[in-house]
Scaffold this motif. Structure first.
Motif, PDB file in Angstrom:
ATOM      1  N   ARG A  52       0.788  -1.093   0.103  1.00  0.00           N
ATOM      2  CA  ARG A  52       0.137   0.086   0.097  1.00  0.00           C
ATOM      3  C   ARG A  52       0.841   1.206  -0.025  1.00  0.00           C
ATOM      4  NH1 ARG A  52      -4.994   0.287   4.134  1.00  0.00           N
ATOM      5  NH2 ARG A  52      -5.531  -1.238   2.761  1.00  0.00           N
ATOM      6  N   LEU A  53       1.998   1.325   0.748  1.00  0.00           N
ATOM      7  CA  LEU A  53       2.848   2.498   0.737  1.00  0.00           C
ATOM      8  C   LEU A  53       3.478   2.424  -0.632  1.00  0.00           C
ATOM      9  CD1 LEU A  53       4.529   1.660   4.117  1.00  0.00           C
ATOM     10  CD2 LEU A  53       2.785   3.554   3.615  1.00  0.00           C
ATOM     11  N   VAL A  54       3.778   1.260  -1.478  1.00  0.00           N
ATOM     12  CA  VAL A  54       4.413   1.518  -2.662  1.00  0.00           C
ATOM     13  C   VAL A  54       3.587   2.102  -3.645  1.00  0.00           C
ATOM     14  CG1 VAL A  54       5.086   0.138  -4.495  1.00  0.00           C
ATOM     15  CG2 VAL A  54       5.981  -0.540  -2.417  1.00  0.00           C
ATOM     16  N   ASP A  55       2.275   1.708  -3.710  1.00  0.00           N
ATOM     17  CA  ASP A  55       1.091   2.381  -4.451  1.00  0.00           C
ATOM     18  C   ASP A  55       1.013   3.906  -4.060  1.00  0.00           C
ATOM     19  OD1 ASP A  55       0.560   0.180  -5.899  1.00  0.00           O
ATOM     20  OD2 ASP A  55      -0.781  -0.561  -4.293  1.00  0.00           O
ATOM     21  N   ARG A  56       1.069   4.246  -2.862  1.00  0.00           N
ATOM     22  CA  ARG A  56       0.757   5.689  -2.291  1.00  0.00           C
ATOM     23  C   ARG A  56       2.189   6.309  -2.711  1.00  0.00           C
ATOM     24  NH1 ARG A  56      -2.101   6.212   3.075  1.00  0.00           N
ATOM     25  NH2 ARG A  56      -3.731   5.137   1.971  1.00  0.00           N
ATOM     26  N   TYR A  57       3.384   5.908  -2.558  1.00  0.00           N
ATOM     27  CA  TYR A  57       4.462   6.797  -2.400  1.00  0.00           C
ATOM     28  C   TYR A  57       5.245   6.541  -3.803  1.00  0.00           C
ATOM     29  CZ  TYR A  57       2.790   8.330   1.780  1.00  0.00           C
ATOM     30  OH  TYR A  57       2.015   8.899   3.056  1.00  0.00           O
ATOM     31  N   GLY A  58       5.127   5.377  -4.199  1.00  0.00           N
ATOM     32  CA  GLY A  58       6.118   5.280  -5.297  1.00  0.00           C
ATOM     33  C   GLY A  58       7.015   3.920  -5.024  1.00  0.00           C
ATOM     34  N   ALA A  88      10.532   3.164  -5.740  1.00  0.00           N
ATOM     35  CA  ALA A  88      11.740   3.622  -5.476  1.00  0.00           C
ATOM     36  C   ALA A  88      11.670   4.091  -4.146  1.00  0.00           C
ATOM     37  CB  ALA A  88      12.331   4.698  -6.524  1.00  0.00           C
ATOM     38  N   ARG A  89      10.914   5.062  -3.668  1.00  0.00           N
ATOM     39  CA  ARG A  89      10.877   5.634  -2.632  1.00  0.00           C
ATOM     40  C   ARG A  89      10.589   4.790  -1.319  1.00  0.00           C
ATOM     41  NH1 ARG A  89       6.890  10.916  -1.131  1.00  0.00           N
ATOM     42  NH2 ARG A  89       8.088  11.352   0.945  1.00  0.00           N
ATOM     43  N   ILE A  90       9.801   3.750  -1.714  1.00  0.00           N
ATOM     44  CA  ILE A  90       9.420   2.778  -0.390  1.00  0.00           C
ATOM     45  C   ILE A  90      10.498   1.519  -0.429  1.00  0.00           C
ATOM     46  CG2 ILE A  90       7.705   1.431   0.610  1.00  0.00           C
ATOM     47  CD1 ILE A  90       7.435   4.346   1.162  1.00  0.00           C
ATOM     48  N   ALA A  91      10.394   0.877  -1.554  1.00  0.00           N
ATOM     49  CA  ALA A  91      10.977  -0.301  -1.841  1.00  0.00           C
ATOM     50  C   ALA A  91      12.543  -0.276  -1.225  1.00  0.00           C
ATOM     51  CB  ALA A  91      11.186  -0.870  -3.467  1.00  0.00           C
ATOM     52  N   SER A 149      -0.502   7.560  -8.155  1.00  0.00           N
ATOM     53  CA  SER A 149      -1.896   7.938  -8.281  1.00  0.00           C
ATOM     54  C   SER A 149      -2.326   8.835  -7.020  1.00  0.00           C
ATOM     55  CB  SER A 149      -2.741   6.748  -8.731  1.00  0.00           C
ATOM     56  OG  SER A 149      -2.455   5.995  -9.748  1.00  0.00           O
ATOM     57  N   PRO A 150      -3.376   9.742  -7.329  1.00  0.00           N
ATOM     58  CA  PRO A 150      -3.869  10.521  -6.241  1.00  0.00           C
ATOM     59  C   PRO A 150      -4.419   9.593  -5.109  1.00  0.00           C
ATOM     60  CG  PRO A 150      -4.447  11.405  -8.257  1.00  0.00           C
ATOM     61  CD  PRO A 150      -3.758  10.031  -8.771  1.00  0.00           C
ATOM     62  N   ARG A 151      -4.182   9.827  -4.092  1.00  0.00           N
ATOM     63  CA  ARG A 151      -4.979   9.169  -2.874  1.00  0.00           C
ATOM     64  C   ARG A 151      -6.444   9.162  -3.144  1.00  0.00           C
ATOM     65  NH1 ARG A 151      -3.549   9.841   3.536  1.00  0.00           N
ATOM     66  NH2 ARG A 151      -4.776   7.923   4.515  1.00  0.00           N
ATOM     67  N   THR A 152      -7.194   8.118  -2.835  1.00  0.00           N
ATOM     68  CA  THR A 152      -8.515   8.024  -2.991  1.00  0.00           C
ATOM     69  C   THR A 152      -8.996   7.513  -1.772  1.00  0.00           C
ATOM     70  OG1 THR A 152      -8.374   5.866  -4.046  1.00  0.00           O
ATOM     71  CG2 THR A 152      -8.302   7.631  -5.521  1.00  0.00           C
ATOM     72  N   SER A 184      -4.411   2.312  -8.985  1.00  0.00           N
ATOM     73  CA  SER A 184      -3.908   3.135  -7.888  1.00  0.00           C
ATOM     74  C   SER A 184      -3.516   1.980  -6.860  1.00  0.00           C
ATOM     75  CB  SER A 184      -4.702   4.255  -7.531  1.00  0.00           C
ATOM     76  OG  SER A 184      -5.898   3.731  -7.020  1.00  0.00           O
ATOM     77  N   GLN A 185      -4.065   0.945  -6.750  1.00  0.00           N
ATOM     78  CA  GLN A 185      -3.912   0.019  -5.577  1.00  0.00           C
ATOM     79  C   GLN A 185      -3.381  -1.604  -6.096  1.00  0.00           C
ATOM     80  OE1 GLN A 185      -8.013   0.313  -4.600  1.00  0.00           O
ATOM     81  NE2 GLN A 185      -7.085   0.905  -2.398  1.00  0.00           N
TER      82      GLN A 185
END
Length: 421
Positions: free
Chosen positions: A104-110, A112-115, A234-237, A360-361
């Motif tokens: 979920r964090l990967v989807d929300r922030y990208g 590279a930023r999370i992995a 994707s924008p947070r929904t 987005s998910q």
């Protein structure tokens, strides 16, 4: 993801021109103007595909190494396979709980930023566990430190998400990409344990964990560096969990039963063979799956999940029949045939996950599917182990994977999962 009724472009020469308009695309080349006829080679004409595939392959190989490495390392230091199995099971359970949250964090922030930080933290956990084992720390410390490895991101899911982003609108090419990813999974889980056992036996018991940690971190760094192919955030929904998507919960139940097939088959095969050839014999199942997955990926159309599961239910009876003859060669052939239903089922199932889950998910949706598989593998391993210990005859344990395959088919039929796919 495209809807099933959209008009799709062929997985052919249209691939390369489509990517020339992307801001991140590389200049066209003679190879791009005349893409190869082989559907798998065409995937690598997509700009940036080679880089993230290589990085993901390096990162994914350790997924088949860590479990075997930990068992060998802990058993050598503490002289207890029960402890080794308990520690690795704890790590698997912790990973199953945290994986959807990481996704979920990967989807929300990208990606590279999370992995990258998640992988670094998981690698640190593997190294701390190695030090605890080397120093023969108290048993409770092993269980505590193995939980630190639970932040490992779903590298296979991230790679599939990139293909889904790059091949949006081209279901034929995406089908081929999913088949390639499944074949890669089979290859890594077939080679990983062999590499780990070889390292631990020829060097020292901790070698498998050390090499696996280095490969994992290196692979994720290479993968994350390929920013041109990373799906946009994707924008947070307020959509909530993908579990709320109609059809997702029944599909995960099918994945759970399918995981029980894999987990039980591994245990009952090892118990039946009971010797050093158990690994090579079991690897034939993965080899059959890998070959079938590659062939399935070249097909121009997919089949329904129910059809794949029906084939699996039939082919999973082959090891049972072969084991009843008492012939090791017959069992090897039976496992090869049984494995041929695995990859097509997983490719079709993951394709359904991709179509059901909002873009987005997507990482979270695919990770939920992997979590369901892991839960089924754990349940199947336990059931298969009980059957092997209490078997009234040698081949009795092979009833478990055959029954689990039938259960997966029954669930799919009863819930009409993928009936419109």
């Amino acid at each position: 993801m495209p809807h099933p009724d959209l008009t799709l472009t062929p997985a052919g020469p249209a691939l390369a021109p489509r990517y020339r308009d992307r801001r991140t695309a590389v200049p066209s080349s003679p190879a791009a103007a005349h893409p190869p006829r082989n559907s798998y080679l065409r995937l690598f004409t997509v700009p940036g595909a080679r880089g993230f595939v290589v990085g993901n392959l390096i990162a994914r190989l350790p997924m088949g190494m860590f479990g075997v490495s930990a068992v060998i390392m802990i058993a050598a230091a503490y002289d207890s396979y029960a402890l080794a199995g308990g520690v690795t099971a704890t790590g698997m359970a912790a990973g199953a709980l945290t994986a959807p949250w990481i996704a979920r964090l990967v989807d929300r922030y990208g990606q590279a930023r999370i992995a990258v930080p998640a992988t670094a933290y998981a690698v640190l956990g593997h190294l701390v566990l190695l030090l605890c084992v080397h120093e023969k720390a108290p048993v409770w410390a092993l269980f505590a430190t193995t939980a630190l490895t639970a932040t490992s991101p779903n590298t296979g899911g991230m790679s599939r998400a990139r293909w889904a982003h790059l091949l949006k609108g081209d279901r034929d090419a995406l089908h081929t990409a999913n088949a390639f990813e499944q074949a890669t999974d089979e290859l890594c889980f077939m080679l990983g344990p062999v590499v780990a056992a070889l390292l631990c036996a020829t060097l020292f018991p901790e070698a498998g964990t050390l090499v696996g940690a280095a490969l994992f971190l290196t692979g994720v760094l290479i993968f994350a560096a390929q920013r041109s192919t990373e799906p946009p955030v994707s924008p947070r929904t307020a959509a909530g969990s993908p579990l709320r998507v109609p059809g997702m919960a029944p599909l995960l139940a099918v994945f759970l039963a399918t995981g029980a097939v894999f987990g039980s088959m591994e245990v009952v095969t090892v118990a039946y063979v009971d010797g050093p050839v158990a690994g090579p014999v079991l690897a034939l199942q993965a080899a059959g799956s890998c070959a079938a997955g590659l062939l399935y990926g070249r097909a121009h159309r997919t089949v329904r999940l129910r059809t794949c599961l029906a084939a699996m239910a039939v082919l999973m009876t082959m090891p049972l029949l072969a084991a009843s003859t008492g012939s090791l060669l017959a069992l090897a052939a039976g496992l090869l045939l049984a494995g041929m239903a695995t990859a097509p089922t997983m490719v079709t199932g993951m394709g359904l996950v991709q179509r059901l889950t909002p873009a987005s998910q997507l990482n979270e949706g695919m990770t939920l599917a992997v979590t369901a598989l892991l839960g089924g593998i754990a349940a199947g391993s336990a059931t298969g182990g009980w059957a092997a210990d209490h078997a009234p005859f040698a081949s009795f344990g092979f009833l478990v994977p055959a029954t689990a395959a039938a259960a997966a088919l029954a669930l799919c039929a009863a819930t009409k999962v993928g009936s419109r796919a």
